[in-house]
Scaffold this motif. Structure first.
Motif, PDB file in Angstrom:
ATOM      1  N   ALA A  46      26.821 -61.002  46.492  1.00 43.57           N
ATOM      2  CA  ALA A  46      26.644 -61.850  47.247  1.00 43.57           C
ATOM      3  C   ALA A  46      27.293 -61.024  48.624  1.00 43.57           C
ATOM      4  O   ALA A  46      27.117 -60.928  49.273  1.00 43.57           O
ATOM      5  CB  ALA A  46      27.769 -63.076  46.919  1.00 43.57           C
ATOM      6  N   GLN A  47      28.254 -59.999  47.638  1.00 41.17           N
ATOM      7  CA  GLN A  47      28.535 -59.150  49.243  1.00 41.17           C
ATOM      8  C   GLN A  47      28.518 -58.257  50.468  1.00 41.17           C
ATOM      9  O   GLN A  47      28.377 -58.717  51.188  1.00 41.17           O
ATOM     10  CB  GLN A  47      29.961 -58.116  48.156  1.00 41.17           C
ATOM     11  CG  GLN A  47      29.820 -56.701  47.845  1.00 41.17           C
ATOM     12  CD  GLN A  47      29.082 -56.119  48.716  1.00 41.17           C
ATOM     13  OE1 GLN A  47      29.778 -56.148  49.736  1.00 41.17           O
ATOM     14  NE2 GLN A  47      28.316 -55.563  48.314  1.00 41.17           N
ATOM     15  N   LEU A  61      25.864 -59.463  52.323  1.00 41.91           N
ATOM     16  CA  LEU A  61      25.094 -59.723  53.011  1.00 41.91           C
ATOM     17  C   LEU A  61      26.253 -59.788  53.820  1.00 41.91           C
ATOM     18  O   LEU A  61      26.335 -60.372  55.135  1.00 41.91           O
ATOM     19  CB  LEU A  61      24.957 -61.840  52.520  1.00 41.91           C
ATOM     20  CG  LEU A  61      23.413 -61.753  52.360  1.00 41.91           C
ATOM     21  CD1 LEU A  61      23.305 -63.039  52.098  1.00 41.91           C
ATOM     22  CD2 LEU A  61      22.700 -61.202  53.434  1.00 41.91           C
ATOM     23  N   GLY A  62      27.599 -59.562  53.465  1.00 40.15           N
ATOM     24  CA  GLY A  62      28.301 -59.468  54.741  1.00 40.15           C
ATOM     25  C   GLY A  62      28.308 -58.732  55.812  1.00 40.15           C
ATOM     26  O   GLY A  62      28.362 -58.902  56.759  1.00 40.15           O
ATOM     27  N   GLU A 114      25.624 -59.121  57.221  1.00 38.81           N
ATOM     28  CA  GLU A 114      24.859 -60.840  59.105  1.00 38.81           C
ATOM     29  C   GLU A 114      26.888 -60.678  59.539  1.00 38.81           C
ATOM     30  O   GLU A 114      26.709 -61.360  61.061  1.00 38.81           O
ATOM     31  CB  GLU A 114      25.379 -61.726  58.161  1.00 38.81           C
ATOM     32  CG  GLU A 114      23.674 -62.073  57.485  1.00 38.81           C
ATOM     33  CD  GLU A 114      24.337 -63.221  57.355  1.00 38.81           C
ATOM     34  OE1 GLU A 114      25.135 -64.159  56.768  1.00 38.81           O
ATOM     35  OE2 GLU A 114      22.818 -63.749  57.477  1.00 38.81           O
ATOM     36  N   ASN A 166      20.557 -60.786  60.277  1.00 37.52           N
ATOM     37  CA  ASN A 166      20.510 -62.299  59.996  1.00 37.52           C
ATOM     38  C   ASN A 166      19.552 -62.499  58.151  1.00 37.52           C
ATOM     39  O   ASN A 166      18.851 -61.395  58.642  1.00 37.52           O
ATOM     40  CB  ASN A 166      19.823 -63.498  61.039  1.00 37.52           C
ATOM     41  CG  ASN A 166      19.940 -64.850  59.892  1.00 37.52           C
ATOM     42  OD1 ASN A 166      18.766 -65.196  59.592  1.00 37.52           O
ATOM     43  ND2 ASN A 166      21.010 -65.298  60.138  1.00 37.52           N
ATOM     44  N   ALA A 167      19.711 -62.338  57.514  1.00 29.93           N
ATOM     45  CA  ALA A 167      19.876 -62.969  55.996  1.00 29.93           C
ATOM     46  C   ALA A 167      17.787 -63.605  56.312  1.00 29.93           C
ATOM     47  O   ALA A 167      17.694 -63.018  55.512  1.00 29.93           O
ATOM     48  CB  ALA A 167      20.705 -63.286  55.202  1.00 29.93           C
ATOM     49  N   ALA A 168      17.896 -64.583  56.848  1.00 29.84           N
ATOM     50  CA  ALA A 168      16.132 -65.073  57.346  1.00 29.84           C
ATOM     51  C   ALA A 168      15.642 -64.108  57.692  1.00 29.84           C
ATOM     52  O   ALA A 168      14.820 -63.925  57.291  1.00 29.84           O
ATOM     53  CB  ALA A 168      16.747 -66.525  58.206  1.00 29.84           C
ATOM     54  N   LEU A 169      15.904 -63.715  59.333  1.00 26.58           N
ATOM     55  CA  LEU A 169      15.108 -62.543  59.686  1.00 26.58           C
ATOM     56  C   LEU A 169      14.958 -61.706  58.793  1.00 26.58           C
ATOM     57  O   LEU A 169      13.722 -61.042  59.118  1.00 26.58           O
ATOM     58  CB  LEU A 169      16.244 -62.166  61.058  1.00 26.58           C
ATOM     59  CG  LEU A 169      16.485 -63.276  62.351  1.00 26.58           C
ATOM     60  CD1 LEU A 169      16.561 -63.364  63.419  1.00 26.58           C
ATOM     61  CD2 LEU A 169      14.502 -64.449  62.205  1.00 26.58           C
ATOM     62  N   LEU A 181      15.618 -63.021  49.963  1.00 27.73           N
ATOM     63  CA  LEU A 181      16.678 -62.637  49.569  1.00 27.73           C
ATOM     64  C   LEU A 181      16.927 -62.362  48.351  1.00 27.73           C
ATOM     65  O   LEU A 181      18.254 -61.327  48.471  1.00 27.73           O
ATOM     66  CB  LEU A 181      17.331 -64.296  50.510  1.00 27.73           C
ATOM     67  CG  LEU A 181      19.027 -63.448  51.310  1.00 27.73           C
ATOM     68  CD1 LEU A 181      19.340 -62.210  51.473  1.00 27.73           C
ATOM     69  CD2 LEU A 181      19.875 -64.724  51.169  1.00 27.73           C
ATOM     70  N   VAL A 201      19.057 -58.684  47.860  1.00 24.82           N
ATOM     71  CA  VAL A 201      20.901 -58.764  47.338  1.00 24.82           C
ATOM     72  C   VAL A 201      20.217 -58.214  45.879  1.00 24.82           C
ATOM     73  O   VAL A 201      21.773 -57.157  45.822  1.00 24.82           O
ATOM     74  CB  VAL A 201      21.708 -59.668  47.852  1.00 24.82           C
ATOM     75  CG1 VAL A 201      21.636 -60.318  48.846  1.00 24.82           C
ATOM     76  CG2 VAL A 201      20.960 -61.086  46.699  1.00 24.82           C
TER      77      VAL A 201
END
Lengths: 350, 261
Positions: free
Chosen positions: A139-140, A142-143, A146, A154-157, A182, A186
């Motif tokens: 989880a971390q 993505l910090g 983003e 951005n996670a989606a991009l 994603l 991660v």
């Protein structure tokens, strides 16, 4: 009477041809399938003696393919919005996976509010970031990706960007048996970070029987560190030299960065930050969540005077009245927690 | 022989007519659109209405569009992104709730939610959570492998999840505000509101008869109301944890922002 035989003779080569083609087709399909098979060869990881077990989420068991993908991602600037920065830009192996800056610098030179933490032994952390708000290594990740003053992507991009890359797609299939998404990003990053385990410092060798591994000053410092005089080990117990508690150590009287409060919104959590592990601390200056203490001398002095006296300050942070010799011994001991292997392991290098 | 044949045919014909006369099958569900009170046997062909709720964005009566400058509480403001979660929307009929049971992501590009196969009749209220509930917040991450591509709780652009904290952003309003008084927005505005304590239920009267296959309702969201009592030239950034009072004021103001158009 000969009619059926004639028909058979005429159609037999056709049937044969169809059969051969079918076999070839099936073979090509199975070959395609082979690429999609997960490469499940486990990644050999050794938990040092006395260290706790690593908690690995189901579905992200450590394999060589996952660690390889995670390592590639970790050092690839493709993760940032302008492809200028990778995780490895701030977490440098030569600095025990920190950057020696007061606070991190992100894309376009944006200065962040926090000091870059070391990633060595991050596998043992129960939660992440200085306020302890993120529950897993997965989880971390993505910090930083983003956050505006870090990678600002951005996670989606990012997922779309990586999905368009054939090599990453192939690695995703091999590692997780699925297309790049994603979850793969991660999970792979977490897998690589879980391999960053260090336990070959002079301290480790000393407690395992080689008393000459530490100098007399380091032995004296060790006694002081684990004593009731300093109580350092109350929050920084071996083997990881942290109990992961989130505390206020009286670094400031008024905290701009409110730490744990950002997660809980409770006033008693203002100024509380996660207790860092002290392994390799001799390599990771400056110190504290904001990098405000430049040297270990300043850190020891902060604790010696008993902090600045914030209302949420931990009760064990109080004046210690250490002599200069004692301070030097404590710093010597902290240097005994340096594992030079961290800087050299080729499997951790870009 | 011929007479017997005629008699037989007549008997068969009569039997068929009798059987047909006894066919009382039809839709027996009184909550359907095609309820047949005469039917004694359900034919499995009941029709139920679908209800689409469209959210329209506005600022004090004007349509809200990206980049347009508005004036709210005397401060010039423009929006680049306005997005929020609608959690488990339900409509009420005679005190009975019917829900989608889903979380929906609403943004400039995607502003509708659909209730499928509702009971026919008058829908008095629309209710939903603005954000996501505490269980979802604690247990779901955008990176979860079992989330379908494009799922509301999956990765969004701009992001609706805090990487550094374990939770979703319930309401995100980004843009610019005027801080120097020249009526030209010049400073970055960021309202990123989340946290379980800020999860509110929105309830509004929609008074809609769902008596056709497809029924639509438009709900206006007046974002000017979100800033009631706020001096936007001074207070224009909150990521909740760094300015919780501002976040709480906005999210509570949002209770009054929704109304049937």
């Amino acid at each position: 009477m000969n009619r059926p035989k004639e028909i058979f003779m005429m159609t037999f080569p056709l049937i044969l041809l169809l059969g051969v083609l079918s076999c070839l087709y099936l073979e090509s399909c199975s070959a395609k399938k082979e690429i999609q098979l997960i490469d499940s060869e486990p990644y050999p990881i050794e938990i040092p003696k006395g260290f706790p077990d690593i908690k690995i989420p189901e579905g992200n068991e450590l394999t060589k393919a996952r660690v390889a993908l995670g390592k590639k991602l970790f050092f690839d600037p493709i993760l940032s919005v302008d492809s200028s920065l990778s995780c490895g830009s701030c977490h440098l192996q030569k600095n025990a996976f920190t950057d020696l800056r007061t606070t991190s610098i992100g894309v376009e030179g944006r200065v962040g509010p926090r000091n870059t933490p070391s990633l060595v032994n991050v596998a043992f952390n129960p939660y992440f970031f200085f306020e302890g708000g993120s529950p897993s290594l997965e989880a971390q990740s993505l910090g930083p990706i983003e956050t505006f003053h870090e990678m600002d992507f951005n996670a989606a991009l990012l997922t779309k960007r990586l999905a368009a890359d054939e090599h990453y797609q192939k690695m995703a299939q091999e590692a997780y048996g699925m297309e790049m998404k994603l979850f793969v990003i991660v999970s792979a990053l977490a897998s690589f970070e879980r391999t960053l385990i260090s336990a070959n410092s002079p301290y480790d060798r000393a407690i395992n029987g080689d008393s000459s591994a530490m100098t007399p000053a380091q032995w004296r410092g060790k006694e002081l560190f684990f004593s009731d005089h300093t109580n350092c080990a109350s929050c920084h117990p071996a083997p990881l030299f942290t109990n992961f508690s989130i505390e206020n150590i009286g670094l400031e009287k008024e905290y701009q960065d409110k730490g744990r409060y950002r997660v809980t919104l409770k006033n008693e959590d203002i100024g509380k930050f996660k207790t860092p592990g002290l392994r390799n601390i001799g390599l990771t200056a400056p110190y504290m969540h904001d990098g405000s203490l430049e040297s270990l001398d300043m850190v020891i002095e902060h604790f010696n005077v008993g902090g600045l006296g914030h209302k949420n300050q931990h009760p064990l942070i109080r004046p210690l009245d250490l002599s200069d010799h004692q301070k030097k011994d404590l710093i010597a001991f902290l240097h005994a927690l340096t594992d030079q292997d961290v800087l050299l392991k080729p499997e951790w290098a870009p | 022989m011929k007479t017997i044949k005629v008699i037989l045919m007549a008997l068969i014909g009569l039997t068929m007519l009798t059987l047909q006369g006894c066919d009382n099958s039809g839709c027996t569900d009184p909550d359907s659109l095609n309820f047949d009170p005469e039917a004694t046997e359900d034919n499995g062909k009941c029709d139920f209405p679908n209800l689409t709720v469209n959210f329209s964005y506005s600022v004090d009566g004007q349509e809200l569009t990206k980049g347009t400058t508005y004036t709210i509480n005397g401060t010039a403001i423009s929006f680049s992104d306005v997005q929020f979660y609608v959690f488990n929307p339900r409509v009420a009929k005679d005190g009975v709730m019917e829900a989608t049971g889903e979380t929906h992501f609403i943004s400039f590009d995607n502003r509708s939610i659909e209730f499928e196969d509702l009971t026919a009749g008058h829908k008095h209220m629309l209710m939903f959570g603005l954000g996501v509930d505490s269980t979802t917040n604690a247990t779901i991450q955008p990176s979860d492998s079992d989330l379908a591509d494009g799922a509301a709780l999956g990765p969004q652009n701009p992001s609706m999840h805090w990487g550094w904290d374990n939770g979703y952003i319930f309401l995100k309003m980004d843009g610019m505000v005027d801080t120097d008084g020249d009526n030209v927005p010049n400073a970055g505005m960021e309202f990123h509101i989340g946290k379980n304590i800020n999860f509110n239920t929105i309830a509004l009267e929609i008074h809609t008869d769902a008596l056709e296959d497809e029924v639509e309702v438009t709900v206006d969201v007046d974002f000017a109301k979100a800033f009631t009592g706020i001096d936007l030239s001074k207070d224009y950034i909150t990521h909740t944890g760094d300015f919780p009072a501002l976040a709480n004021t906005v999210i509570n103001n949002m209770k009054t922002a929704f109304a049937k158009k």
